[in-house]
Write a protein that holds these residues in place. Structure first.
Motif, PDB file in Angstrom:
ATOM      1  N   CYS A 626       0.855  -1.314   0.071  1.00 54.09           N
ATOM      2  CA  CYS A 626       0.079   0.047   0.041  1.00 54.09           C
ATOM      3  C   CYS A 626       0.588   1.221   0.031  1.00 54.09           C
ATOM      4  N   LEU A 627       1.976   1.048   0.358  1.00 52.56           N
ATOM      5  CA  LEU A 627       2.845   2.253   0.455  1.00 52.56           C
ATOM      6  C   LEU A 627       3.708   2.431  -0.584  1.00 52.56           C
ATOM      7  N   LEU A 628       3.680   1.355  -1.517  1.00 51.31           N
ATOM      8  CA  LEU A 628       4.921   1.579  -2.743  1.00 51.31           C
ATOM      9  C   LEU A 628       4.547   2.601  -3.728  1.00 51.31           C
ATOM     10  N   PRO A 629       3.126   3.281  -3.766  1.00 54.01           N
ATOM     11  CA  PRO A 629       2.864   4.484  -4.667  1.00 54.01           C
ATOM     12  C   PRO A 629       3.567   5.732  -4.045  1.00 54.01           C
ATOM     13  N   LYS A 630       3.518   5.781  -2.841  1.00 56.67           N
ATOM     14  CA  LYS A 630       4.338   6.852  -2.244  1.00 56.67           C
ATOM     15  C   LYS A 630       5.767   6.945  -2.378  1.00 56.67           C
ATOM     16  N   VAL A 631       6.222   5.510  -2.358  1.00 54.82           N
ATOM     17  CA  VAL A 631       7.846   5.298  -2.384  1.00 54.82           C
ATOM     18  C   VAL A 631       8.268   5.762  -3.657  1.00 54.82           C
ATOM     19  N   LYS A 632       7.404   5.175  -4.838  1.00 53.92           N
ATOM     20  CA  LYS A 632       7.665   5.729  -6.154  1.00 53.92           C
ATOM     21  C   LYS A 632       7.824   7.208  -6.622  1.00 53.92           C
ATOM     22  N   SER A 633       6.804   7.728  -5.821  1.00 47.16           N
ATOM     23  CA  SER A 633       6.956   9.296  -6.151  1.00 47.16           C
ATOM     24  C   SER A 633       8.135   9.927  -5.380  1.00 47.16           C
TER      25      SER A 633
END
Length: 861
Positions: A626-633
């Motif tokens: 669930c956190l990966l999109p923020k990590v990619k940003s």
């Protein structure tokens, strides 16, 4: 049956079977009771055909159902009105009207609430509502139960505001004439009083004068004191409706007469109405009519009528400021002394100051005195305005001290709530109450602490910025015991069961970088936050501690301390043995992405986060996905291309190797979201302009933090070196006082030559020092609101403060234009980098090496 004795329990083999037999006998006794709860006939009577529509079911239940079913239909009336208003009005509402005649209290209360809900939701027009619902409301106003009558009255008063004037006049005002007569019941006349106050604001002044005021006078002279008191409280609404002139000629004489009434409740109502109407009386009325009445109230309150003390203490602040312009100096002093007397009421006997009171205070008196002191604490800010903040220390400080140390918790709680208002009023003299702040922080009641913490950041800001010692190097001198008090408060909240107070306290402690130094935060608070994350069992408390820790890390001034904290976060949380700690590590990473620049997160936390894709616990992997999109940003291309490859590799492994169905579902959903995401590049783009600008500003602050640390080290070294040189020269001059002037000239020439040879280097260092000072005013003392909420605007707010040993404070405001200016003008300087912070840290190290070489050359010269 043998009795069961629990005080001497024997778990031997024989006694255990005895207990089992006793329990079996108890179950045999209870079985018939459970079976006889509902008979088949009752179940059949409570059963409704499932094929009936909602309207038909409602009609059926109101006609032949039980009371609980009818109450359910009445409660569901707003839903039926939204779904099918025409059928509900035609078929359901008449049934409700019939049932209410014989309904119980519960159905009556439910109907009053449902009718009010239908009005508020505007399910039908106001004309239809008045035609269908108003008559039912009026019929039930005089219910024999007082609670039911009050519920219908509240509904009617809300309806009056929405009804047209003509409808109110014909349906409510005209019948009110007969309802207000002495021949009617007491309940009917009380209802008439409350309706009078609402109707007075509905019509013009001449209509109120002709049709309402005669009824008002009649009710003010009613034989029952309950009616007189009720009408007296409604005189405020009547006065607002008829205006100033009629209030002076009609309402004020009635209030004066009611203030001398034989009933104490009537006198109390008259006093409170007078206070609320002070703004409608002119100076003559206040001085000639209101002031004498108030003086008589104050004199009688202690002698003959203690019942008015609580109300008098509650309205005293408003009263003193409302009559301020007409007070003589003697009257001003008298009212101030009266307030002081009320503030310590009930404490004289305990302290041995009042020996005349020989009888013991009753419990009722003690409660009354506590309420009086609590009201005095509530009015304390108003009394500061009354005496002028300049006279606070002379006139009110002793009372402030007593109220803050009052033996009763409600009094101290009220002082804690109003502490911020007191601090604002004192302004530059706020340093005089710092001891009381420390006292309330260490209060034994957590309720007091919770009340104080609500405005703690604002209070501390006022203490440090407006205190007596407002120098940049000695801000904490005005609150010497602040740090021990803060740590004690946090420990007491942590050991209590009130975790919400603990959470609130940790959230407010994020303001401390604006208050105390970085070293004090590091040694007294930062490690404590990490301990709370690791050991506390309450999730909101852990998250609050994690966010506050990230704020402390964000504004820490020493690189070694920052690296130590980062290492502990990765080792003790991210690589911890407990999966709970690893989950908190992911929460902490979210806060880091919010508070720090993208490059900072990528340098220290990107890879440790990706390592959790191999975590053995499914919940950790699920939260990570669930956190990966923020990590990619946080990635930038092409700088972080290798990190993007690592991210894609981890996603592939999850898709191929994940065995948990729930995690796999989230992984697939996350992959779709990641595919739709666009990665920002190093250069500015229009669609990411605001976010890129904000991130660039964070990155710039992080780099200047490193640069400032290096410059401060150099400054300390230079100061130490210059001190040693000056001491040696002084000793040499003292010993060789007869040295020739030629030698002195050669020394001066050598010193001037060395200074001119390094002038360019000094100018460069001076410019860096100025920039580091400006950064310190922005970073080290941020406004708490900007820490707590990540700004979404294109410009970051400038912070105003000072740094010990770095000169006077200054302000920086970063905007769109200032960014372009720095980027263009300082292209040769590393003050505003365009690359990631990893390169910036390396550049900072290179600068430090260059500075050391320049120092070596200077020493050789």
């Amino acid at each position: 049956m043998r009795p069961i004795i629990f005080s001497k329990m024997d778990f031997s083999h024989s006694s255990l079977f005895g207990y089992i037999e006793d329990l079996q006998e108890l179950t045999i006794i209870e079985r018939p009771v459970r079976r006889s709860l509902k008979t088949p006939e009752e179940i059949e009577r409570l059963t409704v055909d499932e094929e009936l529509s909602d309207i038909e079911r409602a009609v059926y239940l109101l006609s032949s159902g039980q009371d609980i079913q009818g109450t359910s239909v009445v409660a569901n009336l707003p839903v039926l009105m939204r779904q099918n208003p025409a059928e509900t009005l035609r078929r359901v509402l008449p049934k409700i009207r019939e049932v209410l005649h014989v309904a119980g209290v519960e159905m009556q209360l439910t109907a009053a609430v449902s009718f009010l809900t239908v009005l508020q939701e505007e399910s039908v027009s106001i004309h239809t509502y008045s035609h269908s619902f108003l008559h039912i409301i009026l019929q039930n106003l005089e219910h024999r139960d007082a609670g039911v009558s009050n519920a219908w009255l509240e509904t009617l008063l809300a309806v009056i505001e929405a009804l047209p004037k003509e409808t109110v006049r014909h349906e409510i005002l005209n019948p009110l004439v007969s309802k207000a007569q002495l021949s009617q019941t007491l309940q009917s006349r009380l209802v008439s009083c409350k309706i009078m106050g609402k109707v007075a604001n509905k019509f013009e002044a001449h209509i109120v004068k002709r049709e309402v005021l005669p009824l008002v006078k009649s009710l003010c002279q009613d034989v029952e004191y309950e009616v007189r008191a009720c009408m007296c409280r409604q005189l405020e609404h009547v006065a607002r409706g008829i205006g100033t002139e009629l209030t002076k000629t009609v309402v004020l004489p009635e209030l004066v007469e009611l203030a001398r009434d034989e009933g104490s409740s009537v006198r109390l109502a008259a006093f409170e109405t007078l206070v609320n109407l002070l703004d409608m009386f002119d100076a003559d009325d206040r001085s000639q009519t209101v002031l004498p009445l108030v003086k008589s109230f104050c004199e009688k309150s202690f002698k003959t009528d203690e019942s008015i003390l609580v109300s008098l203490s509650f309205h005293l602040g408003k009263l003193c400021n409302g009559l301020y312009g007409i007070f003589t100096p003697e009257q001003h002093l008298r009212f101030l002394e009266f307030y002081k007397k009320l503030s310590t009421l009930g404490l004289q006997q305990e302290n041995g100051h009042n020996d005349n009171q020989l009888h013991l205070q009753t419990l009722e008196q003690e409660k009354k005195y506590i309420s009086v002191r609590k009201n005095c604490a509530y009015n304390f800010p108003a009394m500061i305005v009354f005496v002028d903040p300049k006279n606070f220390h002379l006139e009110l400080y002793s009372i402030f001290f007593c109220l803050c140390h009052d033996p009763e918790v409600p009094v101290r709680y009220t002082m804690a709530i109003s502490f911020f208002e007191v601090a604002k009023l004192l302004n530059s003299d706020v340093y005089t109450i710092h001891k009381e702040l420390v006292t309330l922080l260490q209060d034994e009641s957590l309720e007091v602490l919770d009340a104080l913490v609500g405005h703690l950041p604002e209070i501390l800001e006022l203490m440090t910025n407006r205190g007596e010692n407002n120098g940049s190097e000695s801000k904490l001198l005005s609150i010497p015991d602040l740090i021990p008090a803060l740590t004690t408060a946090e420990q007491r909240a942590a050991t209590s069961l009130k975790w919400r107070t603990h959470e609130k306290l940790l959230q407010k402690y994020a303001c401390l970088p604006h208050i105390i130094s970085s070293d004090q935060i590091y040694y007294r608070f930062l490690h404590r936050m990490l301990t709370i994350i690791l050991t506390n069992n309450v999730l909101p408390v852990q998250k609050a501690a994690a966010r506050t820790l990230c704020v402390y890390l964000r504004y820490n001034r020493k690189q070694e301390q920052r690296h130590e904290v980062i290492q502990k976060l990765i080792e003790q949380l991210g690589q911890g043995k407990s999966y709970w700690n690893r989950l908190r590590f992911l929460d902490t990473c979210e806060f880091i992405m919010e508070l720090f620049s993208k490059s900072f997160f990528c340098k220290y936390f990107f890879l440790p986060v990706l390592e959790l894709t191999h975590d053995p616990v499914a919940n950790v992997r699920m939260k990570l996905c669930c956190l990966l999109p923020k990590v990619k940003s946080t990635l930038k291309i092409p700088t972080d291309k290798h990190l993007l490859q690592q991210l894609e590799l981890c996603i592939r492994k999850l898709l191929c190797q994940e065995k948990d169905k729930d995690v796999l579902t989230i992984v697939k959903r996350t992959v779709l979201e990641l595919d739709r995401m666009e990665i920002s590049v190093d250069a500015f783009q229009k669609r990411f302009y605001e976010n890129d600008l904000l991130d660039q500003e964070k990155e710039r602050q992080e780099h200047l933090l490193l640069e400032m640390e290096q410059l401060e080290k150099e400054k300390q070294k230079n100061e130490g070196r210059s001190t040693n040189i000056n001491d040696k020269m002084f000793e040499k001059k003292r010993r060789d006082s007869k040295t020739s002037s030629v030698l002195a000239k050669s020394i001066n020439l050598s010193i001037s030559g060395s200074s001119s040879g390094t002038s360019a280097g000094k100018e460069e260092k001076k410019s860096k020092l100025v920039r580091s000072q400006s950064f310190s005013t922005q970073v080290l003392h941020p406004k708490y609101s900007n820490i707590d909420k990540c700004p979404n605007k294109s410009s970051a707010t400038g912070y105003t403060s000072s740094v010990p040993g770095m000169g006077k404070s200054c302000m920086l405001s970063f905007s769109d234009d200032s960014f372009r200016t720095h980027a263009a003008g300082n292209s040769g300087n590393a003050a505003f980098p365009s690359s990631s912070s990893r390169n910036l840290f390396n550049s900072a190290d290179q600068k430090s090496n260059g500075n050391k070489e320049s120092q070596t050359r200077r020493m050789s010269m």
